[in-house]
Motif scaffolding. Structure first.
Motif, mmCIF file in Angstrom:
data_model
loop_
_atom_site.group_PDB
_atom_site.id
_atom_site.type_symbol
_atom_site.label_atom_id
_atom_site.label_comp_id
_atom_site.label_asym_id
_atom_site.label_seq_id
_atom_site.Cartn_x
_atom_site.Cartn_y
_atom_site.Cartn_z
ATOM 1 N N PRO A 153 0.835 -1.136 -0.015
ATOM 2 C CA PRO A 153 0.245 0.084 -0.203
ATOM 3 C C PRO A 153 0.867 1.293 -0.157
ATOM 4 C CG PRO A 153 -0.668 -1.698 1.697
ATOM 5 C CD PRO A 153 0.467 -2.095 1.042
ATOM 6 N N ARG A 154 0.319 2.244 -0.655
ATOM 7 C CA ARG A 154 1.091 3.529 -0.728
ATOM 8 C C ARG A 154 0.837 4.310 0.666
ATOM 9 N NH1 ARG A 154 3.466 6.346 -4.901
ATOM 10 N NH2 ARG A 154 2.525 4.841 -6.354
ATOM 11 N N LEU A 155 1.764 4.450 1.403
ATOM 12 C CA LEU A 155 1.522 5.357 2.637
ATOM 13 C C LEU A 155 1.576 6.909 2.459
ATOM 14 C CD1 LEU A 155 3.384 3.212 5.104
ATOM 15 C CD2 LEU A 155 0.911 3.279 4.685
ATOM 16 N N PRO A 156 0.717 7.702 3.092
ATOM 17 C CA PRO A 156 0.781 9.247 2.791
ATOM 18 C C PRO A 156 1.892 9.707 3.412
ATOM 19 C CG PRO A 156 -0.886 8.645 4.598
ATOM 20 C CD PRO A 156 -0.239 7.287 4.169
ATOM 21 N N ALA B 42 13.090 2.302 16.124
ATOM 22 C CA ALA B 42 11.686 1.705 16.589
ATOM 23 C C ALA B 42 11.283 0.453 15.734
ATOM 24 C CB ALA B 42 10.677 3.060 16.746
ATOM 25 N N ALA B 43 11.509 0.454 14.487
ATOM 26 C CA ALA B 43 11.215 -0.422 13.741
ATOM 27 C C ALA B 43 12.172 -1.721 13.508
ATOM 28 C CB ALA B 43 10.951 -0.044 12.343
ATOM 29 N N GLN B 44 13.032 -1.949 14.422
ATOM 30 C CA GLN B 44 14.248 -2.715 14.288
ATOM 31 C C GLN B 44 13.917 -4.096 14.344
ATOM 32 O OE1 GLN B 44 17.158 -2.673 17.641
ATOM 33 N NE2 GLN B 44 15.544 -1.710 18.777
ATOM 34 N N GLU B 45 12.598 -4.364 14.869
ATOM 35 C CA GLU B 45 12.229 -5.948 14.801
ATOM 36 C C GLU B 45 11.843 -6.309 13.591
ATOM 37 O OE1 GLU B 45 11.416 -9.769 15.980
ATOM 38 O OE2 GLU B 45 12.544 -8.127 16.823
ATOM 39 N N VAL B 46 11.032 -5.608 12.801
ATOM 40 C CA VAL B 46 10.449 -5.746 11.400
ATOM 41 C C VAL B 46 11.591 -5.748 10.450
ATOM 42 C CG1 VAL B 46 10.011 -3.496 10.601
ATOM 43 C CG2 VAL B 46 8.531 -5.336 9.955
ATOM 44 N N SER C 287 10.113 -5.222 5.406
ATOM 45 C CA SER C 287 10.937 -4.481 6.437
ATOM 46 C C SER C 287 10.723 -2.809 5.892
ATOM 47 C CB SER C 287 12.386 -4.679 6.210
ATOM 48 O OG SER C 287 12.733 -6.164 6.898
ATOM 49 N N ILE C 288 10.583 -2.523 4.710
ATOM 50 C CA ILE C 288 10.570 -1.208 4.444
ATOM 51 C C ILE C 288 9.332 -0.505 4.801
ATOM 52 C CG2 ILE C 288 10.322 -1.003 2.109
ATOM 53 C CD1 ILE C 288 12.415 1.433 3.555
ATOM 54 N N PHE C 289 8.487 -1.285 4.629
ATOM 55 C CA PHE C 289 6.888 -0.817 4.777
ATOM 56 C C PHE C 289 6.539 -0.842 6.444
ATOM 57 C CE2 PHE C 289 2.365 -1.202 5.709
ATOM 58 C CZ PHE C 289 1.851 -0.686 4.555
ATOM 59 N N GLY C 290 7.359 -1.614 7.103
ATOM 60 C CA GLY C 290 7.141 -1.487 8.448
ATOM 61 C C GLY C 290 7.984 -0.202 8.874
ATOM 62 N N VAL C 291 9.121 0.021 8.397
ATOM 63 C CA VAL C 291 9.623 1.305 8.867
ATOM 64 C C VAL C 291 8.788 2.561 8.382
ATOM 65 C CG1 VAL C 291 11.832 2.766 8.413
ATOM 66 C CG2 VAL C 291 12.041 0.347 8.586
ATOM 67 N N LEU C 292 8.333 2.449 7.492
ATOM 68 C CA LEU C 292 7.497 3.512 6.805
ATOM 69 C C LEU C 292 6.271 3.699 7.548
ATOM 70 C CD1 LEU C 292 7.812 3.463 2.992
ATOM 71 C CD2 LEU C 292 8.954 4.959 4.792
ATOM 72 N N GLU C 293 5.658 2.578 7.957
ATOM 73 C CA GLU C 293 4.579 2.439 9.131
ATOM 74 C C GLU C 293 4.881 3.233 10.474
ATOM 75 O OE1 GLU C 293 1.065 -0.909 8.710
ATOM 76 O OE2 GLU C 293 3.181 -1.571 9.380
ATOM 77 N N GLU C 294 5.965 2.805 10.843
ATOM 78 C CA GLU C 294 6.380 3.321 12.150
ATOM 79 C C GLU C 294 6.541 4.841 11.910
ATOM 80 O OE1 GLU C 294 6.831 2.741 16.267
ATOM 81 O OE2 GLU C 294 6.741 1.004 14.875
ATOM 82 N N PHE D 206 3.775 -9.492 2.144
ATOM 83 C CA PHE D 206 3.280 -9.161 0.936
ATOM 84 C C PHE D 206 3.767 -10.115 -0.344
ATOM 85 C CE2 PHE D 206 4.337 -5.242 3.146
ATOM 86 C CZ PHE D 206 2.910 -4.777 3.127
ATOM 87 N N GLU D 207 2.772 -10.607 -1.150
ATOM 88 C CA GLU D 207 3.100 -11.705 -2.113
ATOM 89 C C GLU D 207 3.967 -11.123 -3.190
ATOM 90 O OE1 GLU D 207 0.354 -14.326 -5.264
ATOM 91 O OE2 GLU D 207 -0.549 -12.785 -4.294
ATOM 92 N N VAL D 208 5.051 -11.930 -3.553
ATOM 93 C CA VAL D 208 5.977 -11.694 -4.840
ATOM 94 C C VAL D 208 5.554 -12.578 -5.796
ATOM 95 C CG1 VAL D 208 8.334 -11.972 -5.316
ATOM 96 C CG2 VAL D 208 7.816 -11.415 -3.039
#
Length: 198
Positions: free
Chosen positions: A123-126, A180-184, A160-167, A192-194
């Protein structure tokens, strides 16, 4: 200096690889670096890289395909990636892919190697997050070395990058929330499906 550093590292460790994130611009801003930089990146730096991680605009710039800054057919994107691979790098990871058939509310990455090509969308985050391309290049390189699989590396990088961006979005901060997103980052979920696209 980059070329010298790559040569020295590879002389000391022939197993070492070099990942080049050819930062030159994007579709919205155009080329935003000194005009003397792109020819050096395209003609001298990209050919010595093992992995290159351009966004779609930069992919078009490297290959002389100006139309790649706009929505493009998958075949055109893959042909441009193959053109970059013919210059030297074995793997091309294209970020911020803008395909004709991709919905506007998602963002796509495509990894291309000799073995094939794979796509993942999230998903594209704002938010606009400076540095996300750097983190993506580092994570993809690490996951590719760890797994040996471009598809797995792509899926893990996207998670991982989506998790960082969400955080980062949740925090309200401008700086990427890597700690803060180190676990992801350390343990990316299979979120996400590849999809194999070639």
């Amino acid at each position: 200096m980059i070329l010298d550093a790559v040569a020295r590292v590879k002389a000391a460790n022939p197993e070492a690889t070099y990942t080049c994130d050819p930062v030159m611009g994007n579709a919205k801003s155009g080329c935003f670096v000194n005009p003397e930089i792109p020819p050096i990146i395209c003609e001298r730096v990209v050919p010595v890289a093992d992995i290159v991680t351009p966004n779609q605009f930069e992919l078009g710039f490297i290959t002389g395909r100006d139309a790649l800054g706009e929505p493009s057919p998958l075949a055109e994107i893959l042909a441009a990636a193959d053109q970059v691979r013919a210059m030297g790098p074995g793997t091309v990871l294209i970020t911020s892919v803008d395909r004709e058939e991709t919905p506007e509310d998602v963002i796509e990455m495509i990894a291309v190697t000799e073995a094939g090509a794979w796509s993942v969308t999230t998903p594209r985050l704002p938010l606009k997050a400076n540095g996300s391309g750097d983190v993506t290049a580092a994570l993809f390189t690490a996951h590719l070395h760890t797994t040996g699989s471009p598809a797995q590396a792509l899926g893990r990088t996207a998670a991982s990058i989506f998790g960082v961006l969400e955080e980062t979005l949740t925090s309200g901060e401008r700086e990427l929330q890597i700690v803060a997103a180190q676990e992801v980052i350390a343990n990316p979920p299979e979120r996400f499906e590849v999809t194999r696209v070639r």
